[in-house]
Design an enzyme around this catalytic site. Structure first.
Site, PDB file in Angstrom:
ATOM      1  N   PRO A   1       0.791  -1.224   0.000  1.00  0.00           N
ATOM      2  CA  PRO A   1       0.000   0.000   0.000  1.00  0.00           C
ATOM      3  C   PRO A   1       0.830   1.283   0.000  1.00  0.00           C
ATOM      4  CG  PRO A   1      -0.091  -1.101   2.133  1.00  0.00           C
ATOM      5  CD  PRO A   1       0.553  -2.056   1.177  1.00  0.00           C
ATOM      6  N   ASN A   2       0.335   2.233  -0.747  1.00  0.00           N
ATOM      7  CA  ASN A   2       0.877   3.601  -0.844  1.00  0.00           C
ATOM      8  C   ASN A   2       2.166   3.695  -1.653  1.00  0.00           C
ATOM      9  OD1 ASN A   2      -1.178   4.842   0.858  1.00  0.00           O
ATOM     10  ND2 ASN A   2      -0.239   3.696   2.536  1.00  0.00           N
TER      11      ASN A   2
ATOM     12  N   ARG B   1       5.568  10.851  -2.438  1.00  0.00           N
ATOM     13  CA  ARG B   1       5.184  10.531  -1.060  1.00  0.00           C
ATOM     14  C   ARG B   1       6.366  10.674  -0.102  1.00  0.00           C
ATOM     15  NH1 ARG B   1       4.602   4.429   1.304  1.00  0.00           N
ATOM     16  NH2 ARG B   1       3.892   5.031   3.372  1.00  0.00           N
TER      17      ARG B   1
ATOM     18  N   TYR C   1      11.269   8.232   1.628  1.00  0.00           N
ATOM     19  CA  TYR C   1      11.204   7.244   0.550  1.00  0.00           C
ATOM     20  C   TYR C   1      11.917   7.668  -0.730  1.00  0.00           C
ATOM     21  CZ  TYR C   1       7.702   5.585   3.830  1.00  0.00           C
ATOM     22  OH  TYR C   1       7.065   5.157   4.976  1.00  0.00           O
TER      23      TYR C   1
ATOM     24  N   ASN D   1       7.964  -5.618  -0.806  1.00  0.00           N
ATOM     25  CA  ASN D   1       7.866  -4.472   0.087  1.00  0.00           C
ATOM     26  C   ASN D   1       6.399  -4.386   0.468  1.00  0.00           C
ATOM     27  OD1 ASN D   1       7.758  -2.123   1.499  1.00  0.00           O
ATOM     28  ND2 ASN D   1       8.866  -0.879   0.006  1.00  0.00           N
TER      29      ASN D   1
ATOM     30  N   ALA E   1       3.017  -0.789   4.933  1.00  0.00           N
ATOM     31  CA  ALA E   1       2.557  -0.845   6.328  1.00  0.00           C
ATOM     32  C   ALA E   1       2.040  -2.227   6.728  1.00  0.00           C
ATOM     33  CB  ALA E   1       1.488   0.211   6.563  1.00  0.00           C
TER      34      ALA E   1
ATOM     35  N   HIS F   1       3.928  -4.411   9.214  1.00  0.00           N
ATOM     36  CA  HIS F   1       3.832  -4.257  10.663  1.00  0.00           C
ATOM     37  C   HIS F   1       2.506  -4.751  11.241  1.00  0.00           C
ATOM     38  CE1 HIS F   1       7.192  -1.796   9.552  1.00  0.00           C
ATOM     39  NE2 HIS F   1       6.415  -0.941   8.918  1.00  0.00           N
TER      40      HIS F   1
ATOM     41  N   ASP G   1       1.624 -15.731   6.885  1.00  0.00           N
ATOM     42  CA  ASP G   1       1.147 -17.095   6.622  1.00  0.00           C
ATOM     43  C   ASP G   1       1.223 -17.421   5.127  1.00  0.00           C
ATOM     44  OD1 ASP G   1       0.651 -17.503   9.293  1.00  0.00           O
ATOM     45  OD2 ASP G   1      -1.528 -17.315   9.147  1.00  0.00           O
TER      46      ASP G   1
ATOM     47  N   GLU H   1      12.424  -9.592   1.928  1.00  0.00           N
ATOM     48  CA  GLU H   1      11.673  -8.399   2.354  1.00  0.00           C
ATOM     49  C   GLU H   1      12.524  -7.163   2.076  1.00  0.00           C
ATOM     50  OE1 GLU H   1      10.961  -8.536   6.559  1.00  0.00           O
ATOM     51  OE2 GLU H   1      10.068  -6.537   6.621  1.00  0.00           O
TER      52      GLU H   1
ATOM     53  N   HIS I   1      12.668  -2.696   2.200  1.00  0.00           N
ATOM     54  CA  HIS I   1      12.114  -1.403   2.596  1.00  0.00           C
ATOM     55  C   HIS I   1      13.037  -0.316   2.103  1.00  0.00           C
ATOM     56  CE1 HIS I   1       9.180  -3.353   5.136  1.00  0.00           C
ATOM     57  NE2 HIS I   1      10.152  -4.113   5.581  1.00  0.00           N
ATOM     58  N   LEU I   2      12.445   0.744   1.607  1.00  0.00           N
ATOM     59  CA  LEU I   2      13.256   1.893   1.182  1.00  0.00           C
ATOM     60  C   LEU I   2      13.908   2.549   2.395  1.00  0.00           C
ATOM     61  CD1 LEU I   2      10.247   2.651  -0.842  1.00  0.00           C
ATOM     62  CD2 LEU I   2      12.396   3.039  -2.033  1.00  0.00           C
ATOM     63  N   SER I   3      13.086   2.768   3.426  1.00  0.00           N
ATOM     64  CA  SER I   3      13.604   3.438   4.627  1.00  0.00           C
ATOM     65  C   SER I   3      14.139   2.400   5.607  1.00  0.00           C
ATOM     66  CB  SER I   3      12.473   4.252   5.287  1.00  0.00           C
ATOM     67  OG  SER I   3      11.416   3.396   5.707  1.00  0.00           O
TER      68      SER I   3
ATOM     69  N   ARG J   1      13.045   4.406  12.673  1.00  0.00           N
ATOM     70  CA  ARG J   1      11.836   5.241  12.619  1.00  0.00           C
ATOM     71  C   ARG J   1      10.947   4.982  13.849  1.00  0.00           C
ATOM     72  NH1 ARG J   1       9.217   4.946   6.922  1.00  0.00           N
ATOM     73  NH2 ARG J   1       8.122   6.759   7.808  1.00  0.00           N
TER      74      ARG J   1
ATOM     75  N   ARG K   1       7.133   0.706  13.654  1.00  0.00           N
ATOM     76  CA  ARG K   1       7.719   0.147  12.417  1.00  0.00           C
ATOM     77  C   ARG K   1       8.849  -0.838  12.707  1.00  0.00           C
ATOM     78  NH1 ARG K   1       5.475   3.511   8.375  1.00  0.00           N
ATOM     79  NH2 ARG K   1       5.099   5.570   9.224  1.00  0.00           N
TER      80      ARG K   1
HETATM   81  C1  DQA Z   1       8.196   0.979   3.910  1.00  0.00           C
HETATM   82  C2  DQA Z   1       8.259   1.203   5.434  1.00  0.00           C
HETATM   83  C3  DQA Z   1       6.894   0.999   6.066  1.00  0.00           C
HETATM   84  O1  DQA Z   1       6.973   1.238   7.462  1.00  0.00           O
HETATM   85  C4  DQA Z   1       5.888   1.970   5.487  1.00  0.00           C
HETATM   86  O2  DQA Z   1       4.616   1.736   6.008  1.00  0.00           O
HETATM   87  C5  DQA Z   1       5.856   1.942   3.998  1.00  0.00           C
HETATM   88  C6  DQA Z   1       7.138   1.842   3.273  1.00  0.00           C
HETATM   89  C7  DQA Z   1       9.544   1.305   3.236  1.00  0.00           C
HETATM   90  O3  DQA Z   1       9.722   0.899   2.085  1.00  0.00           O
HETATM   91  O4  DQA Z   1      10.397   1.978   3.830  1.00  0.00           O
HETATM   92  O5  DQA Z   1       4.831   2.072   3.379  1.00  0.00           O
HETATM   93  O6  DQA Z   1       7.916  -0.390   3.667  1.00  0.00           O
END
Ligand code: DQA
Length: 156
Positions: A20-21, A28, A33, A84, A87, A90, A97, A108, A110-112, A117, A121
């Site tokens: 998502p997002n 964003r 990010y 990725n 959210a 978390h 599963d 897995e 993550h950009l950040s 943070r 997270r």
């Molecule tokens: C994220 C980190 C997550 O905590 C956040 O909700 C995201 C992006 C990252 O790529 O850093 O949507 O997965």
């Protein structure tokens, strides 16, 4: 190398999932990010994959169930996945599963740096269902994750 290794001449099939997002990447919260769009990240991944004889199936979804459906639909096709989960990382026991259920390895990303943070997270529900995690290198996290996954698939 043992007899489970995948020879270099075999095309690897890799599922890329963006949660998502992440469709809003580029605009964003660039302080977290970066300014690279999802389209550019996908183009980078496609370019890198072609150098390593890997074929990608890429999906971005804002819906938990669609990410799970994509994992299920990749059974029998995918050798591995890069995810990725945004959210859902978390919150989602269901994604944990699903990653366990499908039987192919996942990385897995993550950009950040999620550990630098907010405390909410710091925990990943999907980490224990993945072979590894890359966090904090911006768009490059995806490339590092792809390299790690391909090396794992070819060498282990
Ligand atoms: C994220 C980190 C997550 O905590 C956040 O909700 C995201 C992006 C990252 O790529 O850093 O949507 O997965």
């Amino acid at each position: 190398m043992n007899n489970k290794s995948t020879p270099k001449d075999k095309t690897l099939h890799i599922l890329i999932l963006h949660g998502p997002n992440l469709n809003l990447l580029g605009s964003r919260e660039p302080q977290h990010y970066g300014k690279t769009s999802l389209e550019s990240i996908n183009a980078m991944l496609e370019e890198e994959a072609s150098k390593h004889n890997a074929e990608l199936r890429i999906l971005q979804s804002n819906h938990e169930g669609s990410l799970i459906d994509a994992l299920h639909q990749a059974i029998g096709w995918a050798d591995g996945a890069l995810i990725n989960a945004g959210a859902y990382t978390h919150t989602s026991i269901a994604l944990h599963d699903a990653l366990r259920a499908v039987g192919f390895p996942a990385v897995e990303v993550h950009l950040s740096n999620i550990y630098a943070r907010e405390p909410f997270r710091h925990h990943s529900y999907i980490a224990a269902a993945c072979i590894g995690q890359v966090s904090g290198f911006g768009a490059r996290s995806y490339l590092l994750g792809l390299h790690g996954l391909i090396a794992h698939l070819r060498e282990t």
